[in-house]
Design an enzyme around this catalytic site. Structure first.
Site, mmCIF file in Angstrom:
data_model
loop_
_atom_site.group_PDB
_atom_site.id
_atom_site.type_symbol
_atom_site.label_atom_id
_atom_site.label_comp_id
_atom_site.label_asym_id
_atom_site.label_seq_id
_atom_site.Cartn_x
_atom_site.Cartn_y
_atom_site.Cartn_z
ATOM 1 N N ASP A 397 0.839 -1.194 0.000
ATOM 2 C CA ASP A 397 0.000 0.000 0.000
ATOM 3 C C ASP A 397 0.879 1.250 0.000
ATOM 4 O O ASP A 397 1.793 1.370 0.831
ATOM 5 C CB ASP A 397 -0.873 -0.047 1.267
ATOM 6 N N GLU A 426 1.642 -0.416 -5.004
ATOM 7 C CA GLU A 426 0.465 0.425 -5.263
ATOM 8 C C GLU A 426 0.952 1.866 -5.345
ATOM 9 O O GLU A 426 0.669 2.696 -4.486
ATOM 10 C CB GLU A 426 -0.590 0.270 -4.148
ATOM 11 N N TYR A 539 -15.272 0.501 4.610
ATOM 12 C CA TYR A 539 -15.822 0.918 5.903
ATOM 13 C C TYR A 539 -16.983 0.056 6.375
ATOM 14 O O TYR A 539 -17.575 0.337 7.404
ATOM 15 C CB TYR A 539 -16.255 2.392 5.831
#
Lengths: 667, 667
Positions: A397, A426, A539
């Site tokens: 990430d 990424e 989320y």
């Protein structure tokens, strides 16, 4: 005349040689290289690496050269002969890349004394010159070879030396001198007294096949259950594996699986007012249950993870794990290593942010804090921990927010002992940062694919990626979408847009990926003009109906079948564009190196209207001429059209099939 | 967590950093460079060198960078600021090259902590975020700057710190933070705690102007008398200097001036049966009168040579001397250093040869003999000997038959103490050898110019030389002819051919040369199909009538005047071609960097027929548009033609003037 070299001469300062260390043979450049060896190039195991070198020496001597190579760190040196490939002092040789890991290669060259002498003899005899003295030279040279040879070879060389001396004339001597037996024996035994190696060893990272060719499928393990809004465990998620495999994917990529922080936990749709049942973002890593080496208890235990990994393997898939180097404020590091975080003057830890964006639920590690060496070592431990739990592919990430030098070190450290481990960056950042991350070791990189939509954009973009020096080190992974990126084209283009983008990703690049939900045509943004999903899985738990009407599961399965069956799609640099007289139509081909497998992909980029075009084929790229007859076999629909010559007509209706994947077959 | 870095880790073997030596800022590449700094680039004193670098760091900090440079070997380091030139992480800065010699340059970069903080503050205030904590940070930062500043600066910084703390709101704080005074003070005094230098120093050889722009004229000093067949001395040759100067040449180049061997001396026209009066080839160097550091007594004494050099200087010319590293069998080295020559098995020295060519009057030095270090040092002594006698330009005979590493060392050794010395390589050999000799230090090189005659050949050839990376190191010297090269074009094309070739050489390249006799249109070959001159001056004295009918002395003088008067002709990379609708017509332009001086050269390459053409002008190259009106002023004839827009018509008759050298002037 008795001047000696001043010890303190500045020739060295000036960068040049001293007489004592002057190279005898000049190896001016060895290719391929990245920045003269500063970085390694990349290849796949089983590839053969063509090494070329400009090799020069004064005068007229015949040279010889070889590629030397060894597996790092301590493989034995091997060598492959080089040949003079054309009349511009370029030599070439090929080395096999049989082992995953890093291979070092260099070039050595020397004067082939015997061949030099034999060539001079030949030219002089041809010019009618008396060669008595030359024959004496040759005899001495051959006897010298004999003195370094053993057994039968020495005996044969001495016999040849006598034959040379006894030659009745120059022509007879040339016949002996150029005989293949003598040439071979002399070459094998002569002294390489001016052997010179290239100034700089070069490196090639040899990856496993999956580094170049693979289809990725991203899931949130917690969303793999069947009851709406109810999170699933690893054990429950195992049930989802067969469907992923059936779609033809090779890699199952999991978002972070660690305990999720409670402090500033995000609510649904990135709100700051979560309810008690809100599950939080998996990228807000760490709480009292543990940090980067732990598993979120909601997903199960580490043993459950191991079971999940084993089930994935048993299904013929590989696991990729997302590692995000950042912490929830509840992460154990925050308590145990406050020195690893940057603090404000008021004593609070600085949150991660990119103004005006804020990430209230995560704090950044200070990768250059005073104790950074221990921090880096701890992070290495984390990666090796997951390798020990069967993870051999990491999706990193935001690597561009951590030091590039950290990645160079970390990847080398992990790959030293586990050379098959793949790192996907990424790196949605500026081009040179993407390139540098690839140069220092990232196996693959996310790229700008999602934002390239028009024909002109795609042709420029793919030409740059497939036809420039970037191919030596940068392998883009074409994700159609991610949990962060729902493009406008997908939001507005409906089912045809989804089909076009996944066909484009999966046939233009040997490595591509989809984030789950794509096959269900999920296309609702959080807000108009935004690329965030509404009700983002980041989320909340999102349990889906995988058989929802209109899904393109079968379409994706067919694409992955076509990918596996057609070796032309396993390569990257074999892409060639073909002109169409309609800007909405994109056409490109891929041909396997043996030309046995030839594909032509034609897409209608307009998701709303049927479009037709004459395609003007680049015959050289496809191995056809104006006289060729061939069958265009559409691998998606099974349709077959006889085409002839260098042009063909297509019509693609987005409401039907917006894409042809033609295989050129015998008529 | 307490793992320490294994001392024996292979990250270093793999080429990457360890945490301890990891660079804080990544300077990915610095340009220009040759092979990542293996070789020096070349420039001229007075040039400004534009240095660019790709500079990267993780995250969002603001960076700062500078070019650092110093004169080698021991100049003080200086620095020039770099600016972020566009949004692809490229920075650029310019350094002045004020001193002849080698300059080292590199790039250093660091995080501009203050600017990073100020930018973050600006973005947050813009996004409406509370910045109380940020202002505290800024205050601390400014106070830290103050603690490293002195006197008034420290006082001002502390005052600014107080202003920041006292700011009534974020907007006011931003106003203080971004004020130019505070920014400058902070930048000047903040700690560069992550300062990182490029991994590799780069070098630029800074030559004097004559290395780029000069006209050469070659003579045999012994042929400068007035009585047919009778050799001249240096003192007599002095009389010839004014005429050479009057023709506008800058450099007077002398063939070798050393004693000439007697053994196997060549007779007229390269025969092996010389008469007692035959003077021999000046390239057969050395006899009982001395070797490479001696003067042929037929030419006079070393004092006479000094007198000749001084007379040349007084006339405003510079001397270039031919050095050929080879020996007559009578050279002192042969007696005093038999170990420097290669011997055949029968004990005789090997003669120089390139079968079937033979050079019976010279033997080659063995540049890699066991005693080669002493041999190289002796040769260095020879070069320095001539430098001490006023020779600052050397024309090196056949450098490609001596080790490239020798030249790299020798040139560095000579230029270390005499950085103005120019080395011209007579490297008529394969392209990569020519290039390598230039890379290792030769200031200029003979090149393939004489064999490029058609428009297509010339366009390809000159584009390759002026528009590729070769311009960083290779400066071709366009000789129209040499004592060895009388081309077929000159043999057959008559006076127009001579005019075209000298106009082409002198206007396409800033450095060119002619071998004397060219201005008299000497064009008789030894044999049909050969490029050797009949009655070559190499083997006999040739006294010429410099006012012979048909001579082009005045034409050459005018060309050299035009060269001196037009700065566009002093540069090399400013060449651009313009299309003509007749293959016999070649058109190119040169424009000065300030565009004040714009020339268009148009040549009729056909020496037999008048040719006409429409020229389609490249407006961008000339700074004109379709609406432009301008006067074409022919600097050769004085003719003036009004042209308009991007096309013009020409007709060139070889019997009149086969060349236009137009200057674009106001209408």
């Amino acid at each position: 005349m008795t001047t000696t070299i001043a010890k303190n001469n500045t020739a060295t300062v000036m960068g040049g040689p001293t007489p004592e260390n002057a190279p005898r043979v000049i190896i001016a450049e060895v290719r391929p290289h990245l920045s003269s060896g500063r970085y390694a190039i990349k290849r796949i195991v089983g590839d053969r690496l063509l090494v070329t070198a400009d090799i020069l020496k004064e005068g007229h001597d015949t040279l010889a050269a070889e590629v030397r190579y060894r597996a790092l760190p301590d493989g034995d040196w091997q060598h492959a002969p080089m040949i003079f490939s054309f009349d511009d002092d370029e030599w070439s040789g090929e080395i096999p890349l049989g082992k995953v890991g890093t291979t070092e290669y260099t070039v050595a060259a020397w004067t082939d004394r015997y061949a030099s002498w034999a060539e001079e003899l030949r030219r002089k005899v041809g010019a009618g010159v008396n060669v008595t003295s030359e024959i004496l030279e040759g005899e001495a040279l051959v006897r010298d070879c004999a003195s370094h040879a053993h057994g039968e070879a020495a005996k044969q060389l001495n016999a040849f030396a006598a034959q040379l001396r006894g030659a009745e004339d120059g022509t007879a001597a040339v016949r002996v001198a150029l005989s293949p037996e003598l040439s071979a024996l002399a070459n094998a035994n002569e002294q390489r007294d001016d052997l010179t190696a290239y100034r700089q060893p070069l490196r090639v990272i040899v990856d496993r096949e999956l580094a170049r060719f693979g289809a990725w499928y991203e899931i949130f393990p917690r969303s793999q259950g069947k009851i709406p809004d109810q999170g699933s465990t690893f054990i429950e998620a195992i049930e989802r594996i067969p469907a992923v495999k059936a779609m033809g994917f090779d890699i199952l990529y999991l978002c972070p699986i660690h305990p999720i922080g409670h402090t500033n936990r995000k609510g649904r749709n990135n709100t700051l007012t979560p309810g008690p049942d809100d599950v939080g973002s998996p990228w807000a890593i760490g709480n009292l249950d543990g940090g980067h080496d732990a598993v979120n208890p909601d997903l199960g235990t580490i043993d459950d993870f191991d079971t999940f990994v084993q089930a994935t393997r048993d299904a013929g898939l590989q696991i990729a794990l997302d590692i995000a180097i950042q912490c929830s404020p509840d992460h154990p590091y925050v308590r145990e290593h406050p020195e690893w975080f940057r603090r404000r003057p008021d004593g609070t830890i600085k949150y991660a942010e990119n103004p005006p964006k804020k990430y209230e639920d995560i704090v950044a590690l200070d990768m250059w804090c005073d104790d950074y060496v221990n921090l880096w070592n701890e992070l290495r431990r984390v990666f090796l921990h997951w390798v020990n739990h069967g993870v051999e592919i990491f999706r990193i990430d935001n690597p561009h927010t951590k030091p590039i030098a950290f990645w160079e070190w970390l990847i080398a450290e992990v790959q030293r002992d586990y050379p098959g481990v793949i790192f996907l960056a990424e790196a949605f950042t500026r081009p040179k940062r993407v390139q540098e991350l690839a140069k220092v070791g990232f196996t693959q990189s996310y790229h700008y694919f999602t934002w390239r939509n028009t024909r002109l954009e795609l042709e420029e973009y793919l030409t740059d990626l497939t036809q420039t020096a970037q191919t030596e080190y940068l392998r883009p992974n074409f994700f159609t979408n991610t949990q962060d990126i729902l493009t406008e084209y997908l939001q507005t283009g409906g089912r045809p847009a989804f089909k076009v983008r996944v066909a484009l990703a999966s046939t233009s690049s040997p490595t591509y990926g989809v984030y789950s939900g794509f096959e269900l045509l999920e296309n609702t943004p959080l807000l108009p003009g935004k690329e965030e999903y509404l009700d983002s899985e980041k989320y909340q738990v999102r349990v889906r109906d995988w058989q929802a009407p209109g899904n393109i599961v079968g379409y994706i399965r067919r694409l992955n079948e076509i990918r596996h069956e057609n070796p032309a799609l396993h390569l990257w640099t074999n892409l060639a564009f073909h002109d169409a007289d309609n800007e909405a139509i994109l056409a490109y081909s891929k041909v396997s190196p043996d030309e046995a497998n030839r594909l032509l992909v034609v897409l209608n980029l307009d998701p709303f209207n049927a479009q037709s075009a004459w395609i003007r084929l680049d015959g050289a790229a496809l191995g056809i001429t104006g006289d060729s007859y061939y069958m265009m076999h559409d691998l998606l629909t099974g349709g077959r059209w006889p085409w002839q010559g260098l042009a063909g007509w297509v019509r693609l209706d987005p409401q039907g099939e917006p894409v042809h994947i033609f295989r050129l077959e015998q008529y």
